[in-house]
Design a protein around this motif. Sequence first.
Motif, PDB file in Angstrom:
ATOM      1  N   LEU B 122       0.835  -1.208   0.000  1.00 57.92           N
ATOM      2  CA  LEU B 122       0.000   0.000   0.000  1.00 57.92           C
ATOM      3  C   LEU B 122       0.870   1.258   0.000  1.00 57.92           C
ATOM      4  N   THR B 123       1.940   1.222   0.792  1.00 54.89           N
ATOM      5  CA  THR B 123       2.847   2.392   0.833  1.00 54.89           C
ATOM      6  C   THR B 123       4.278   1.959   0.551  1.00 54.89           C
ATOM      7  N   LEU B 124       5.047   2.912   0.060  1.00 56.17           N
ATOM      8  CA  LEU B 124       6.453   2.663  -0.249  1.00 56.17           C
ATOM      9  C   LEU B 124       7.259   3.830   0.323  1.00 56.17           C
ATOM     10  N   ASP B 125       8.099   3.545   1.338  1.00 60.47           N
ATOM     11  CA  ASP B 125       8.958   4.604   1.901  1.00 60.47           C
ATOM     12  C   ASP B 125      10.157   4.783   0.983  1.00 60.47           C
ATOM     13  N   LEU B 126      10.127   5.853   0.210  1.00 56.75           N
ATOM     14  CA  LEU B 126      11.195   6.058  -0.768  1.00 56.75           C
ATOM     15  C   LEU B 126      12.481   6.553  -0.120  1.00 56.75           C
ATOM     16  N   TYR B 127      12.333   7.420   0.883  1.00 56.02           N
ATOM     17  CA  TYR B 127      13.502   8.030   1.534  1.00 56.02           C
ATOM     18  C   TYR B 127      13.107   8.364   2.955  1.00 56.02           C
ATOM     19  N   SER B 128      13.942   8.025   3.898  1.00 55.99           N
ATOM     20  CA  SER B 128      13.628   8.347   5.291  1.00 55.99           C
ATOM     21  C   SER B 128      14.896   8.735   6.028  1.00 55.99           C
ATOM     22  N   ASN B 129      14.934   9.952   6.515  1.00 58.49           N
ATOM     23  CA  ASN B 129      16.120  10.431   7.235  1.00 58.49           C
ATOM     24  C   ASN B 129      15.689  11.412   8.334  1.00 58.49           C
ATOM     25  N   PRO B 130      14.942  10.903   9.346  1.00 60.00           N
ATOM     26  CA  PRO B 130      14.515  11.828  10.409  1.00 60.00           C
ATOM     27  C   PRO B 130      15.677  12.153  11.347  1.00 60.00           C
ATOM     28  N   PRO B 131      15.720  13.357  11.908  1.00 62.05           N
ATOM     29  CA  PRO B 131      16.791  13.674  12.862  1.00 62.05           C
ATOM     30  C   PRO B 131      16.526  12.986  14.210  1.00 62.05           C
ATOM     31  N   LYS B 132      17.544  12.969  15.091  1.00 63.59           N
ATOM     32  CA  LYS B 132      17.368  12.309  16.399  1.00 63.59           C
ATOM     33  C   LYS B 132      16.296  13.022  17.214  1.00 63.59           C
ATOM     34  N   HIS B 133      16.348  14.341  17.221  1.00 63.21           N
ATOM     35  CA  HIS B 133      15.350  15.119  17.966  1.00 63.21           C
ATOM     36  C   HIS B 133      14.592  16.005  16.984  1.00 63.21           C
ATOM     37  N   VAL B 134      13.294  15.770  16.865  1.00 61.02           N
ATOM     38  CA  VAL B 134      12.484  16.558  15.924  1.00 61.02           C
ATOM     39  C   VAL B 134      11.916  17.778  16.659  1.00 61.02           C
ATOM     40  N   ALA B 135      12.332  18.969  16.248  1.00 63.01           N
ATOM     41  CA  ALA B 135      11.823  20.195  16.869  1.00 63.01           C
ATOM     42  C   ALA B 135      10.552  20.652  16.172  1.00 63.01           C
ATOM     43  N   ASN B 136      10.512  20.472  14.870  1.00 62.97           N
ATOM     44  CA  ASN B 136       9.416  20.971  14.058  1.00 62.97           C
ATOM     45  C   ASN B 136       9.231  20.062  12.858  1.00 62.97           C
ATOM     46  N   ARG B 137       8.025  19.912  12.391  1.00 63.29           N
ATOM     47  CA  ARG B 137       7.816  19.102  11.181  1.00 63.29           C
ATOM     48  C   ARG B 137       6.663  19.668  10.367  1.00 63.29           C
ATOM     49  N   ILE B 138       6.795  19.572   9.040  1.00 61.75           N
ATOM     50  CA  ILE B 138       5.711  20.002   8.149  1.00 61.75           C
ATOM     51  C   ILE B 138       5.496  18.886   7.129  1.00 61.75           C
ATOM     52  N   GLN B 139       4.239  18.519   6.934  1.00 61.76           N
ATOM     53  CA  GLN B 139       3.965  17.478   5.942  1.00 61.76           C
ATOM     54  C   GLN B 139       3.130  18.048   4.804  1.00 61.76           C
ATOM     55  N   THR B 140       3.432  17.616   3.616  1.00 62.39           N
ATOM     56  CA  THR B 140       2.622  18.010   2.463  1.00 62.39           C
ATOM     57  C   THR B 140       2.367  16.765   1.601  1.00 62.39           C
ATOM     58  N   ALA B 141       1.234  16.749   0.926  1.00 55.13           N
ATOM     59  CA  ALA B 141       0.913  15.593   0.076  1.00 55.13           C
ATOM     60  C   ALA B 141       0.661  16.061  -1.350  1.00 55.13           C
ATOM     61  N   ILE B 142       1.238  15.374  -2.302  1.00 58.68           N
ATOM     62  CA  ILE B 142       1.063  15.736  -3.717  1.00 58.68           C
ATOM     63  C   ILE B 142       0.293  14.609  -4.410  1.00 58.68           C
ATOM     64  N   PRO B 143      -0.861  14.924  -5.008  1.00 61.99           N
ATOM     65  CA  PRO B 143      -1.566  13.871  -5.753  1.00 61.99           C
ATOM     66  C   PRO B 143      -0.780  13.480  -7.003  1.00 61.99           C
ATOM     67  N   VAL B 144      -0.608  12.189  -7.194  1.00 64.35           N
ATOM     68  CA  VAL B 144       0.173  11.723  -8.351  1.00 64.35           C
ATOM     69  C   VAL B 144      -0.544  10.557  -9.036  1.00 64.35           C
ATOM     70  N   VAL B 145      -0.095  10.273 -10.235  1.00 62.11           N
ATOM     71  CA  VAL B 145      -0.555   9.075 -10.937  1.00 62.11           C
ATOM     72  C   VAL B 145       0.529   8.020 -10.727  1.00 62.11           C
ATOM     73  N   ILE B 146       0.111   6.805 -10.343  1.00 62.13           N
ATOM     74  CA  ILE B 146       1.100   5.730 -10.198  1.00 62.13           C
ATOM     75  C   ILE B 146       0.940   4.807 -11.401  1.00 62.13           C
ATOM     76  N   ARG B 147       2.045   4.550 -12.083  1.00 62.46           N
ATOM     77  CA  ARG B 147       1.951   3.686 -13.260  1.00 62.46           C
ATOM     78  C   ARG B 147       2.674   2.363 -13.025  1.00 62.46           C
ATOM     79  N   ASP B 148       1.971   1.290 -13.342  1.00 64.20           N
ATOM     80  CA  ASP B 148       2.581  -0.040 -13.266  1.00 64.20           C
ATOM     81  C   ASP B 148       2.856  -0.487 -14.707  1.00 64.20           C
ATOM     82  N   PRO B 149       4.100  -0.418 -15.165  1.00 66.76           N
ATOM     83  CA  PRO B 149       4.382  -0.711 -16.589  1.00 66.76           C
ATOM     84  C   PRO B 149       4.220  -2.183 -16.956  1.00 66.76           C
TER      85      PRO B 149
END
Lengths: 348, 169
Positions: B122-149
């Motif tokens: 269902l989900t694919l974590d493409l890149y993950s690099n959170p810092p040790k201590h998170v002071a602030n975070r902002i999330q945004t979502a972009i609608p995309v088309v997923i293609r299965d060739p």
Amino acid sequence: MLHQKKGAVEIQFNWIFILIIGALILTFFFAIAQKQKQLSERRLGADISSELDLLFTGQGVSSNTISVMNIPNVPIRVSCDDYTIFNVPRRLGNTIIFSPQEITGKKMIGMTLPWTVPFKVTNFFYLTTPRIRYIIINAPDVVQEELTATLPLNRAVGEGMSVEFVNDTSLVSSILYQNNPHTRLIFFNTDPELPSDFESVKARGISAVVLQGGFTDFDDISEAHFYRKEGNAFVDDQGADGNAVYAIIGKASALGAMITSTAEGYECSMAKATHRLKNVAEIYRGRSDAIFTAIHRNECGFAVSALDAIISAESQGLSQVKTAIDAGQSSLESSNRNALRLSCPTLY
Amino acid sequence: MNHKAQIKMGETLGVLIVFFLIVGISIGFYTMIQKDSIKTRAREQLEKETIRIALKAAHLQEITCTQDRDIEEVNCIDWYKATSFKQVIESDQQAFLFYEADFRSSKITLQQVYPVDPALPLTLDLYSNPPKHVANRIQTAIPVVIRDPTIANALQQKSIGLLFVEVYS
């Protein structure tokens, strides 16, 4: 008499006291003003950097773009890894920029071209200003036509690139200095020559590159030889690896060698580009294996050996990468065409 | 006379003490305002950073769909390219460091929305690099088309998805 002496001492002491406290107050406010000046310069630098960063990102995601931007008249020092405004450096990340070392003036020209080998790897970003003068010497007709079509030349005064074509090499010696912050001489298949009017110009005010190749089209440029001014002549401009001659891989890379002012800048940007090429090739390699496993169709084979050759060439330098690309380009292209013909998923 | 001079000196010192007190209070007040302004600016910077990273992620050549050598399909992500990208940066430290220069402290996730292909995660974590201590975070979502060739039918190749970009400071 004693009273008079006491009074005189008191007056003198008051003056000394006022002088010391006055100096103290002046120093205090002077220090605050200095700190405030530094702070506002850093803030302005950070603001401009932040805006430029967004601009580079926005421009960098689209290919074949040209934009002329109004910028504050502050010098921007650009290297392959970062750019600096008021001593505030900003990392460029993986954006591949070809630029003169310093951008000055109120206008900045940004251009992007895709780097394809034959699959697209990334966009190359070119940065320059109308104040920098490019003189293109002995360029074949086909190259001149492509440059005229690619570069922003026919714009309003002060908005386009300042490019001159000199077709007769005997006229090079008579080129006149026009007070530009930097003049870049681009020679095609001919030895570089320093015009006599530039002999008194500072070394950083002029540089040269000689592009060599077959020139049936822009993609035939094979290598670039970088030069810098020393005394009254051009000498080899060596990159960090000690070379002055670097391979050119396609039109985007040739334009990079023309616009950047040093061998070091070209070498560093192309190192970033080939690193990215290796990653993209590895991703396509993994993808082709996964697709082949998923569809179980033997006729849908991919030219993975060409990808493997590119991946292994990356650590051996730019020339080896060029050799691997030249050798694998046609098999990659035909593999993609075959995939389309057989209704298979394409390699790239 | 001596007593008079002492009073005069005391007055001068008093004026100086009050002067420096006022200057001190002003600096304290100014610093307090500046601290608030720094916090606001840091938040603004993080918002700009989020936009920058989201733009880069959505147009990352390594995962976007291509029709021909350099024709990109806007806001389209090739599922197999994305999977391979994840594998490359997880297995190759040099590749991870390369993309860290662009994505810094963030997490980029691709999620299937509709129709969901049960054969794929269902989900694919493409890149993950959170810092040790998170002071602030902002999330945004972009609608995309997923293609299965791998799906032969061109109409069934595409589904709707979301590309989540979460940026930390």
